[in-house]
Scaffold this motif. Structure first.
Motif, mmCIF file in Angstrom:
data_model
loop_
_atom_site.group_PDB
_atom_site.id
_atom_site.type_symbol
_atom_site.label_atom_id
_atom_site.label_comp_id
_atom_site.label_asym_id
_atom_site.label_seq_id
_atom_site.Cartn_x
_atom_site.Cartn_y
_atom_site.Cartn_z
ATOM 1 N N ASP A 1 42.947 43.039 -99.831
ATOM 2 C CA ASP A 1 42.740 44.014 -98.769
ATOM 3 C C ASP A 1 41.156 44.348 -98.355
ATOM 4 N N GLN A 2 40.393 44.631 -99.054
ATOM 5 C CA GLN A 2 39.395 45.406 -98.857
ATOM 6 C C GLN A 2 38.054 44.518 -99.232
ATOM 7 N N TYR A 3 38.084 43.212 -99.978
ATOM 8 C CA TYR A 3 37.069 42.529 -100.220
ATOM 9 C C TYR A 3 37.472 40.923 -99.912
ATOM 10 N N ASN A 4 38.373 40.695 -98.973
ATOM 11 C CA ASN A 4 38.722 39.519 -98.473
ATOM 12 C C ASN A 4 37.568 38.831 -97.599
ATOM 13 N N GLY A 5 36.909 37.608 -98.156
ATOM 14 C CA GLY A 5 35.993 37.079 -97.693
ATOM 15 C C GLY A 5 34.658 37.363 -98.475
ATOM 16 N N PHE A 6 34.509 38.452 -99.305
ATOM 17 C CA PHE A 6 33.746 38.522 -100.286
ATOM 18 C C PHE A 6 33.626 38.254 -101.666
ATOM 19 N N LEU A 7 34.906 38.267 -101.928
ATOM 20 C CA LEU A 7 35.251 38.062 -103.523
ATOM 21 C C LEU A 7 36.382 37.128 -103.570
ATOM 22 N N ARG A 8 36.259 36.329 -104.714
ATOM 23 C CA ARG A 8 37.517 35.399 -104.973
ATOM 24 C C ARG A 8 37.753 35.474 -106.342
ATOM 25 N N VAL A 9 39.133 35.395 -106.521
ATOM 26 C CA VAL A 9 39.535 35.652 -108.049
ATOM 27 C C VAL A 9 39.730 34.112 -108.629
ATOM 28 N N THR A 10 39.014 34.016 -109.897
ATOM 29 C CA THR A 10 38.417 32.671 -110.368
ATOM 30 C C THR A 10 39.355 32.378 -111.604
ATOM 31 N N LYS A 11 40.048 33.487 -111.940
ATOM 32 C CA LYS A 11 40.706 33.434 -113.183
ATOM 33 C C LYS A 11 41.742 34.605 -113.383
ATOM 34 N N THR B 1 44.367 36.094 -116.237
ATOM 35 C CA THR B 1 45.324 35.754 -117.546
ATOM 36 C C THR B 1 46.435 37.016 -117.649
ATOM 37 N N GLY B 2 46.660 37.788 -116.616
ATOM 38 C CA GLY B 2 47.603 39.035 -116.699
ATOM 39 C C GLY B 2 46.844 40.210 -116.926
ATOM 40 N N SER B 3 45.968 40.369 -118.019
ATOM 41 C CA SER B 3 45.205 41.765 -117.989
ATOM 42 C C SER B 3 43.569 41.642 -118.001
ATOM 43 N N THR B 4 43.575 40.254 -117.599
ATOM 44 C CA THR B 4 41.839 39.767 -117.528
ATOM 45 C C THR B 4 41.823 38.843 -116.110
ATOM 46 N N ILE B 5 40.909 39.549 -115.370
ATOM 47 C CA ILE B 5 40.635 38.900 -114.022
ATOM 48 C C ILE B 5 39.161 38.569 -114.180
ATOM 49 N N SER B 6 38.620 37.544 -113.455
ATOM 50 C CA SER B 6 37.446 36.927 -113.323
ATOM 51 C C SER B 6 37.285 36.847 -111.714
ATOM 52 N N VAL B 7 36.147 37.302 -111.426
ATOM 53 C CA VAL B 7 35.948 37.284 -109.737
ATOM 54 C C VAL B 7 34.498 36.714 -109.544
ATOM 55 N N ALA B 8 34.299 36.050 -108.387
ATOM 56 C CA ALA B 8 33.057 35.406 -108.095
ATOM 57 C C ALA B 8 32.872 35.404 -106.757
ATOM 58 N N LEU B 9 31.556 35.242 -106.069
ATOM 59 C CA LEU B 9 31.242 35.403 -104.764
ATOM 60 C C LEU B 9 31.858 34.406 -103.961
ATOM 61 N N THR B 10 32.262 34.396 -102.697
ATOM 62 C CA THR B 10 32.579 33.418 -101.742
ATOM 63 C C THR B 10 31.235 32.915 -101.298
ATOM 64 N N LYS B 11 31.487 31.592 -100.617
ATOM 65 C CA LYS B 11 30.388 30.865 -100.126
ATOM 66 C C LYS B 11 29.728 31.501 -99.136
ATOM 67 N N LYS B 12 30.608 32.252 -98.267
ATOM 68 C CA LYS B 12 30.107 33.062 -97.375
ATOM 69 C C LYS B 12 29.142 34.133 -97.672
ATOM 70 N N VAL B 13 29.452 34.758 -98.584
ATOM 71 C CA VAL B 13 28.485 35.944 -98.936
ATOM 72 C C VAL B 13 27.076 35.316 -99.551
ATOM 73 N N LYS B 14 27.456 34.147 -100.305
ATOM 74 C CA LYS B 14 26.111 33.550 -100.747
ATOM 75 C C LYS B 14 24.960 33.136 -99.694
ATOM 76 N N THR B 15 25.788 32.418 -98.679
ATOM 77 C CA THR B 15 25.094 32.077 -97.615
ATOM 78 C C THR B 15 24.486 33.255 -96.672
ATOM 79 N N ASP B 16 25.133 34.467 -96.804
ATOM 80 C CA ASP B 16 24.664 35.765 -96.030
ATOM 81 C C ASP B 16 23.262 36.049 -96.992
ATOM 82 N N ILE B 17 23.516 36.011 -98.476
ATOM 83 C CA ILE B 17 22.208 36.441 -99.045
ATOM 84 C C ILE B 17 21.098 35.743 -99.026
ATOM 85 N N GLU B 18 21.409 34.034 -98.656
ATOM 86 C CA GLU B 18 20.197 33.596 -98.694
ATOM 87 C C GLU B 18 19.596 33.572 -97.323
#
Length: 569
Positions: A121-131, A133-150
Motif C-alpha cells: 500500500d505505501q511502498y509499492n514501486g519502492f520496495l519489493r519482497v525477495t523472501k 518464510t512466514g516470520s522473516t521477510i527480506s526486502v530490496a530496492l526496485t529498479k526504479k528506485v535505483k535508477t532514481d538514486i543514480e
C-alpha cells in the motif's frame, strides 16, 4: 555634424568611459579596500591563478545498502503505527552488491501479512519482497528506485558541494558531472587545499543510533583486540572508515544482529588520536540529518564556554526525536557523523522541542571552534546524498598561471605590433580608425567580463585573440569595398556610404554563424571550452559594434572635416 551623429558619439563616449572605469581595478590590481567606486575585477580561471582540481567518484554499491536500510527503518515506523508492534531489523544480505537485501524478523505470520500489506500500500514501486518464510521477510530496492538514486545522486551532490563552496568563499568554482558516477571540481585561487578537501569530501551524514548496553564493555574491547590480533589496527594517514569496516568484517559473526561497532576518537590538541572508544550501536539509524532544520555554533557555559554545534530538527524530526528519547530513557544514544561517534549522551528523559548538541572534546579551544564552524557549515549546507571518493586531485600552482599570463601578454604585444603596423602602413588614416576600434573592442570585451562576472581562462584569452582577428577581417571587408567604390569614381562621400552598406550583411552573416557555433560550445561544452565560448560571444558583440558602427562614426566625422574632398585609405 547632424544630431544623429552626436547621439551616437555620446553613446560611444559613455560606453568607452564605463568600460575604462570597469577594468581599472584589474589593470592596476586594486584591492577591495582601495578608495575606488568599482571593486569588481576579472576573475581568473584555474589555469591562470592556480588552485585545486579534483575528480570525485560515487560508490553506488554502498548507496544501495544505506538506502535499503533506511527503508527498513521507515517500515518499522509505519508498522508500529498500524499494528502497535515492533520488529527486528536483521542482517543485510550483500552477496549481490548491486541488489542488497534487508532481512526483517517478525513475531508471527500475521505480522508478516500486515507488513506485506504496508509494503504493497505505501511502498509499492519502492520496495519489493525477495523472501518470505512466514516470520522473516527480506526486502530490496526496485529498479526504479535505483535508477532514481543514480540520476539524483550526482545532481544533488553537485548542489551540496556548490553550497559548501559558496560558504567557503571561492569565486567562480567549476563543478560539473562527468559520466554517471563522477564529479569534476575546479576551485580557482584556493590556497588552503586541505581544508577545502575536508569540507568537500565530508559526507556529513548525521545519524542518531541507540547504543547496545547489554553487551559488557570488556566483551566489546575483546572484539577490538581480536581484530588487532589479526593485523587490523588503525595507522595514522589511513582512512578511518576503512579501518572501521575491516574491524566489523572480522567480528561480524560475534556481533548481535542489527548492530555494528563504531568508535569515538579521543584526540589531543594537535588532532592526533590518543584513544579509540568502541561502541556497539544499531546498524540502522533512528533519526538522520535529513530531518535537520538548522545547525549553528554555540557555547556551553557548563563546559568552560567551549564551542559545540547546536541542532534544530524539523517538525517530523522533532517528533521522532521525542519518541525515541521517550522510549529509551536511561540508555545511551550515539550521535554519529559519517559513521564516527561524536558523543553518546545518556537519555535522562524525553527530549521534546527537537534540539540536540554535538560536543567536540579533546582539542584546544581554537581547534574546537574551527571544527564546530566547519561541522555546522556542512550540516547547514546539507549532507551529501552519497559518499564521494577522491579519485584524482591536482594542485595547479600560481607560478604556472603567472607563466601563462606572461606568455599570453608577450604574444599579444607581438601580435598587436605586427597587425597594427600592417594596418597603419596599408590603410594610413583609415588604419588609425581601425586600430582605435580594435583597442575599443578589447576594452569592451574586458569590461563585459567584469560586468558579467565571467571567468577568464587561457582558452578565453584565445577567444579574445580570435575576436581581434575577426574585427580586423571586418575592417578589411569594409575598406576594400570602399576602395572598389573609389575605383568606380563615385566620389568619396558615396564610396564610404556604399562601402559600409555593402559590407554590412557580409559582416552580420559571418558573425551570426560564428555566434551559433559559440552558443553550441557554451551549452554543450565544459570547463575551458565554455570559457572560450563566453569570450567569443562577447567578442562577437563588441566586434560588430566597433568594426561597423564605430568605424562608420569615425568616417562620417573625417569626411565632414575634409568636406568629402579626400580619403586616406
Amino acid at each position: 555634424m547632424r544630431r544623429g551623429w552626436w547621439y551616437r558619439f555620446v553613446f560611444l563616449l559613455i560606453v568607452a568611459i564605463i568600460s575604462g572605469i570597469s577594468i581599472v581595478p584589474t589593470a592596476f590590481n586594486f584591492k577591495e579596500t582601495d578608495n575606488f567606486p568599482v571593486k569588481s575585477k576579472i576573475n581568473l580561471g584555474l589555469d591562470l591563478q592556480g588552485g585545486l582540481y579534483m575528480i570525485l567518484g560515487i560508490d553506488f554499491k554502498k548507496v544501495y545498502k544505506d538506502e535499503v536500510k533506511g527503508y527498513a527503518r521507515r517500515l518499522e515506523f509505519s508498522f508500529k503505527d498500524k499494528t502497535g508492534n515492533g520488529f527486528e531489523i536483521g542482517d543485510l544480505d550483500s552477496s549481490d552488491e548491486l541488489d542488497p537485501r534487508q532481512e526483517i524478523i517478525l513475531g508471527s505470520a500475521t505480522d508478516a501479512d500486515a507488513l506485506k500489506d504496508i509494503i504493497h500500500d505505501q511502498y509499492n514501486g519502492f520496495l519489493r519482497v525477495t523472501k518470505d518464510t512466514g516470520s522473516t521477510i527480506s526486502v530490496a530496492l526496485t529498479k526504479k528506485v535505483k535508477t532514481d538514486i543514480e540520476d539524483q545522486s550526482v545532481k544533488r551532490s553537485i548542489e551540496v558541494i556548490r553550497n559548501r563552496i559558496d560558504e567557503f568563499g571561492v569565486t567562480e568554482p567549476e563543478i560539473v558531472s562527468q559520466g554517471k558516477d563522477r564529479i569534476v571540481v575546479q576551485l580557482p585561487g584556493v590556497k588552503d587545499i586541505e581544508r577545502a578537501k575536508e569540507l568537500i569530501g565530508k559526507t556529513a551524514k548525521l545519524e542518531f543510533k541507540m547504543v547496545n548496553s547489554e553487551i559488557a564493555p570488556i566483551t566489546i574491547q575483546g572484539w577490538v583486540s581480536k581484530a588487532k590480533d589479526q593485523g587490523i589496527e588503525y595507522k595514522k594517514g589511513e582512512r578511518f572508515s576503512d579501518y572501521v569496516s575491516k574491524v566489523n568484517e572480522i567480528v561480524a559473526s560475534d556481533l548481535p544482529k542489527g548492530h555494528v561497532l563504531a568508535f569515538e576518537r579521543v584526540t589531543n590538541a594537535k588532532g592526533d588520536i590518543l584513544q579509540l572508544v568502541p561502541y556497539l550501536i544499531e546498524s540502522v539509524a533512528r533519526l538522520t540529518g535529513e530531518d535537520l532544520e538548522d545547525a549553528r555554533v554555540q557555547f556551553n557555559p557548563q563546559n568552560n564556554n567551549n564551542p559545540e554545534v547546536g541542532l534544530n530538527f524539523k517538525s517530523r524530526g522533532a517528533k521522532i526525536f521525542a519518541d525515541v528519547t521517550g522510549e529509551n530513557v536511561g540508555r545511551l544514544m550515539a550521535i554519529t557523523l559519517d559513521g564516527n561517534v561524536y558523543s553518546a549522551p545518556r537519555i535522562n528523559g524525553k527530549i521534546a522541542g527537537g534540539r540536540a548538541t554535538i560536543s567536540l572534546g579533546g582539542k584546544s579551544y581554537n581547534e574546537q571552534l574551527k571544527e564546530a564552524k566547519d561541522l555546522a557549515l556542512v550540516l547547514r549546507a546539507g549532507a551529501l546524498p552519497v559518499q564521494l571518493d577522491f579519485l584524482e586531485q591536482r594542485t595547479v600552482g600560481p607560478s604556472l598561471g603567472a607563466d601563462s599570463i606572461d606568455k599570453a601578454r608577450f604574444a599579444a604585444i607581438i601580435g598587436c605590433i605586427l597587425v597594427f603596423g600592417f594596418i597603419l602602413v596599408y590603410y594610413r588614416i583609415s588604419g588609425v580608425f581601425a586600430v582605435t576600434t580594435l583597442a575599443l573592442n578589447v576594452l569592451i570585451v574586458l569590461a563585459m567580463l567584469v560586468g558579467l562576472g565571467a571567468t577568464l581562462t587561457l582558452p578565453g584569452i584565445a577567444g579574445i585573440a580570435l575576436t581581434v582577428g575577426m574585427a580586423i577581417d571586418a575592417n578589411i571587408i569594409i575598406y576594400e569595398r570602399i576602395r572598389e567604390e573609389i575605383r568606380n569614381n563615385v566620389g568619396f562621400y558615396k564610396a564610404v556610404e556604399n562601402g559600409f552598406n555593402s559590407a554590412f550583411w557580409t559582416i552580420i552573416d559571418a558573425n551570426i554563424t560564428t555566434a551559433l557555433a559559440g552558443i553550441c560550445l557554451l551549452n554543450f561544452g565544459t570547463g575551458p571550452i565554455r570559457g572560450f565560448a563566453v569570450t567569443l560571444l562577447i567578442g562577437i558583440f563588441a566586434t560588430v559594434y566597433t568594426s561597423y558602427f564605430v568605424s562608420k562614426l569615425f568616417f562620417e566625422f573625417y569626411m565632414n572635416k575634409v568636406e568629402g574632398q579626400d580619403l586616406s585609405i
